[in-house]
Design a protein around this motif. Structure first.
Motif, mmCIF file in Angstrom:
data_model
loop_
_atom_site.group_PDB
_atom_site.id
_atom_site.type_symbol
_atom_site.label_atom_id
_atom_site.label_comp_id
_atom_site.label_asym_id
_atom_site.label_seq_id
_atom_site.Cartn_x
_atom_site.Cartn_y
_atom_site.Cartn_z
ATOM 1 N N HIS A 64 0.809 -1.216 0.000
ATOM 2 C CA HIS A 64 0.000 0.000 0.000
ATOM 3 C C HIS A 64 0.845 1.270 0.000
ATOM 4 O O HIS A 64 1.941 1.302 0.573
ATOM 5 N N ARG A 65 0.291 2.306 -0.584
ATOM 6 C CA ARG A 65 0.816 3.653 -0.426
ATOM 7 C C ARG A 65 -0.068 4.395 0.577
ATOM 8 O O ARG A 65 -1.143 3.929 0.933
ATOM 9 N N LEU A 66 0.425 5.552 1.002
ATOM 10 C CA LEU A 66 -0.371 6.408 1.875
ATOM 11 C C LEU A 66 -0.029 7.846 1.506
ATOM 12 O O LEU A 66 1.142 8.189 1.381
ATOM 13 N N ASN A 67 -1.053 8.646 1.290
ATOM 14 C CA ASN A 67 -0.859 10.008 0.763
ATOM 15 C C ASN A 67 -0.102 9.972 -0.571
ATOM 16 O O ASN A 67 0.648 10.889 -0.907
ATOM 17 N N GLY A 68 -0.275 8.884 -1.318
ATOM 18 C CA GLY A 68 0.412 8.739 -2.600
ATOM 19 C C GLY A 68 1.868 8.383 -2.469
ATOM 20 O O GLY A 68 2.561 8.240 -3.479
ATOM 21 N N ALA A 69 2.375 8.228 -1.247
ATOM 22 C CA ALA A 69 3.796 7.977 -1.004
ATOM 23 C C ALA A 69 4.060 6.490 -0.846
ATOM 24 O O ALA A 69 3.314 5.777 -0.169
ATOM 25 N N GLY A 70 5.143 6.044 -1.461
ATOM 26 C CA GLY A 70 5.527 4.642 -1.405
ATOM 27 C C GLY A 70 5.829 4.127 -2.796
ATOM 28 O O GLY A 70 5.474 4.759 -3.799
ATOM 29 N N ASP A 71 6.476 2.987 -2.870
ATOM 30 C CA ASP A 71 6.837 2.403 -4.159
ATOM 31 C C ASP A 71 5.923 1.263 -4.585
ATOM 32 O O ASP A 71 6.017 0.773 -5.700
ATOM 33 N N ALA A 72 5.056 0.803 -3.699
ATOM 34 C CA ALA A 72 4.195 -0.331 -4.021
ATOM 35 C C ALA A 72 3.192 0.007 -5.107
ATOM 36 O O ALA A 72 2.713 1.142 -5.196
ATOM 37 N N GLN A 73 2.888 -0.977 -5.923
ATOM 38 C CA GLN A 73 1.893 -0.809 -6.984
ATOM 39 C C GLN A 73 0.890 -1.958 -6.910
ATOM 40 O O GLN A 73 0.471 -2.501 -7.919
ATOM 41 N N PHE A 74 0.529 -2.315 -5.695
ATOM 42 C CA PHE A 74 -0.220 -3.552 -5.485
ATOM 43 C C PHE A 74 -1.608 -3.305 -4.924
ATOM 44 O O PHE A 74 -2.605 -3.709 -5.496
ATOM 45 N N GLY A 75 -1.671 -2.612 -3.770
ATOM 46 C CA GLY A 75 -2.950 -2.386 -3.114
ATOM 47 C C GLY A 75 -3.341 -0.921 -3.137
ATOM 48 O O GLY A 75 -2.585 -0.065 -3.606
ATOM 49 N N PRO A 76 -4.515 -0.581 -2.627
ATOM 50 C CA PRO A 76 -4.994 0.807 -2.655
ATOM 51 C C PRO A 76 -4.261 1.710 -1.663
ATOM 52 O O PRO A 76 -3.653 1.239 -0.694
ATOM 53 N N ASP A 77 -4.327 2.997 -1.927
ATOM 54 C CA ASP A 77 -3.786 3.997 -1.006
ATOM 55 C C ASP A 77 -4.611 3.954 0.284
ATOM 56 O O ASP A 77 -5.837 3.841 0.248
ATOM 57 N N LEU A 78 -3.945 4.061 1.429
ATOM 58 C CA LEU A 78 -4.634 3.948 2.715
ATOM 59 C C LEU A 78 -4.992 5.284 3.358
ATOM 60 O O LEU A 78 -5.340 5.330 4.529
#
Length: 270
Positions: free
Chosen positions: A191-205
């Motif tokens: 997951h990303r949060l606030n659009g931040a992170g490298d994952a492309q798997f689950g929804p933004d939290l």
């Protein structure tokens, strides 16, 4: 025609070693081929009593991660990226253990392929990070990335993604900051949060809504414990986090961080 038949027979009888693993560990980059890893001098057979992905005991030909992470120090930070976009953020220290919870890179032999992970799915190969005695280090399911294609050294998550940070006026040992550490370990791989992170798997939290805003009562905690028990569908991939991996006290800290971040939403970049 005869020559083509002979050539085709040779191809069928020869194992294919097409997969490769890229290690970017700082100043140098090393690409390992399947064949090289299977013949690595430290390769051995390891028995996994409770495999996270296969949900049963498994046996693998594997190389200890300590033999591959050349030049890596315990305070370094690594990211393991899978073919499907799963991006596990991992502190280096547990990967360098030589006792207790120990990390191994399992290598799928094309001549002896691993079983499928489910109907219509591929195996966990070609490379899978597995652990012996994971309970000794409270290793999270997110620290078992499979279909790994790349492992690289990066700066810490907080440096790369400031949009994930709790309020700066909180003390270092504040429960919210402890929840942030658990979020990195257990959630950021998918997951990303606030659009931040490298994952492309689950929804933004957090964008557009934080799960603490639409899960009432204790349903968010129940969902984290057993996702398929609340939302069951064949494509559901989120693992459940047992109390052995994420004790109730840690689960409270994680949810506390998410609730805090619901008040720190940031607009996504256009």
């Amino acid at each position: 025609m005869k020559a083509l038949i002979v050539f085709g027979a040779l191809l069928l009888s020869t194992p294919l070693y097409a997969a490769q693993l890229v290690l970017e560990l700082g100043a140098s980059t090393r690409t390992w081929q399947t064949e090289e890893l299977l013949k690595h001098p430290d390769a051995q057979t390891v028995e996994i009593a409770e495999d996270v992905s296969y949900k049963k005991p498994m046996s693998y030909r594997a190389v200890p991660m300590t033999s591959l992470l050349t030049g890596i120090q315990p305070d370094d930070h690594l990211q393991a990226v899978a073919l499907d976009g799963f991006a596990a953020e991992m502190p280096a220290a547990p990967l360098l253990n030589k006792s207790g919870a120990r990390a191994w890179l399992a290598i799928e032999d094309p001549a002896k392929p691993w079983p499928s992970l489910g109907e219509g799915k591929s195996s966990a190969g070609p490379f899978y990070l597995v652990w012996t005695d994971p309970q000794a280090g409270r290793i999270s399911p997110e620290q078992w990335p499979y279909a790994v294609a790349n492992i690289k050294r990066l700066s810490a998550v907080a440096e790369r993604f400031p949009a994930l940070l709790p309020a700066p006026n909180l003390a270092k040992d504040d429960p919210i900051n402890k929840g942030f550490e658990l979020f990195q370990k257990n959630c950021l791989a998918c997951h990303r949060l606030n659009g931040a992170g490298d994952a492309q798997f689950g929804p933004d939290l957090n964008i557009p809504f934080n799960p603490t805003e639409y899960f009432s009562g204790d349903f968010l905690k129940r969902y984290i414990r057993a996702p398929q028990g609340l939302r069951h569908w064949p494509q559901g991939k989120m693992p459940g986090f047992s109390a052995a991996v994420l004790p109730d006290s840690d689960l409270d800290l994680l949810v506390g961080y998410l609730k805090h971040m619901a008040g720190r939403k940031q607009p996504l970049a256009p």
